[in-house]
Design an enzyme around this catalytic site. Structure first.
Site, PDB file in Angstrom:
ATOM      1  CB  SER A 109      -0.732   0.116   0.917  1.00 15.11           C
ATOM      2  OG  SER A 109      -1.598   1.111   1.287  1.00 15.11           O
ATOM      3  CE1 TYR A 148      -3.878  -1.788   5.513  1.00 15.02           C
ATOM      4  CE2 TYR A 148      -3.943   0.009   4.922  1.00 15.02           C
ATOM      5  CZ  TYR A 148      -3.693  -1.012   4.593  1.00 15.02           C
ATOM      6  OH  TYR A 148      -3.508  -1.228   3.072  1.00 15.02           O
TER       7      TYR A 148
END
Length: 249
Positions: free
Chosen positions: A135, A148
């Site tokens: 990501s 995250y």
């Protein structure tokens, strides 16, 4: 289950929806026999029937599940580490440890388990490829996202370390770091709150799963001597994980 050892086999984790599902279709169109893994076996089976692949239940957070999944594969040419996700959006002071554990187990240790188990087969293929979907959160920190972002940083470092450790072996490694992709990602992050999930993409034109799948397909089609180390891809409307240009009205 019977898969010919003469087939080029691609494994896609987290394949019951989103990027994983789209990637499975793309690789099948390129001639791979695609083995799709996820916990939602009903969705997987429908996908496998559509693309002529094989559906196997897989929970990357469970060692026994990973062992059962990997030991029945006669060979592996491509591994797409796509299983992952986020839970919650809270500041450090209000961090939910269960959410953190889930994110680290799924993104980091899940990637470790499946990659470690399949490395021998990837090497034996003579031209293995490991694609890990991380990501933009693997490159940036943002407020309320530490659970995250820390997991994605760790997952990315695992993958990048392997690039050096496998130098000289017939295995290529590509990290693909997407920005905002409209899938079930935000719905999972916000525990099924559809309105809150939709708000993430309001006023922008986000990426869609097929955008990432096409990039993975391109990576898989490169000749054996070409290694695409990192690909960061985001919508035109996004400059950083929490920086967007949004239109109104």
């Amino acid at each position: 289950m019977s898969i010919s050892s003469d087939s080029r086999i691609a494994v896609v984790t987290g394949a019951s929806s989103g990027i994983g599902e789209a990637t499975a279709r793309t690789l099948a169109a390129q001639g791979y026999h695609v083995v799709v893994g996820a916990r939602r076996l009903d969705r997987l089976q429908a996908l496998a029937d559509e693309i002529g692949g094989t559906a196997l239940e897989l929970d990357v957070t469970d060692e026994d599940s990973v062992t059962a999944f990997t030991t029945v594969l006669p060979r592996v040419d491509v591994l797409v580490n796509n299983a992952g996700g986020a839970k919650g959006l809270a500041p450090v002071a209000e961090a939910d440890l269960d959410d953190w554990r889930w994110m680290w187990e799924t993104n980091v240790l899940g990637t470790l388990r499946i990659t470690k188990a399949l490395l021998p087969k990837l090497i034996e293929s003579g031209d293995g490829l490991i694609v890990t979907v991380t990501s933009v959160a693997a490159f940036h920190a943002y407020d309320n996202g530490s659970g995250y972002t820390s997991a994605k940083h760790a997952q990315a470092v695992l993958h990048r370390t392997l690039r050096g450790e496998l130098l000289g072996q017939p295995v290529r490694l590509t990290e693909i770091a997407p920005g905002a992709v409209e899938t079930e990602f935000s719905l999972v992050r916000f525990a099924g709150d559809q309105e809150r999930a939709d708000s993430v993409y309001e006023g922008i034109t986000p990426l869609v799963a097929q955008d990432i799948a096409e990039i993975i397909g391109f990576v898989a089609s490169r000749p054996a001597h070409v290694n695409l180390d990192q690909i960061i891809v985001a919508p035109r409307d996004q400059a950083a994980p929490s920086r967007f240009h949004r239109t109104t009205g």
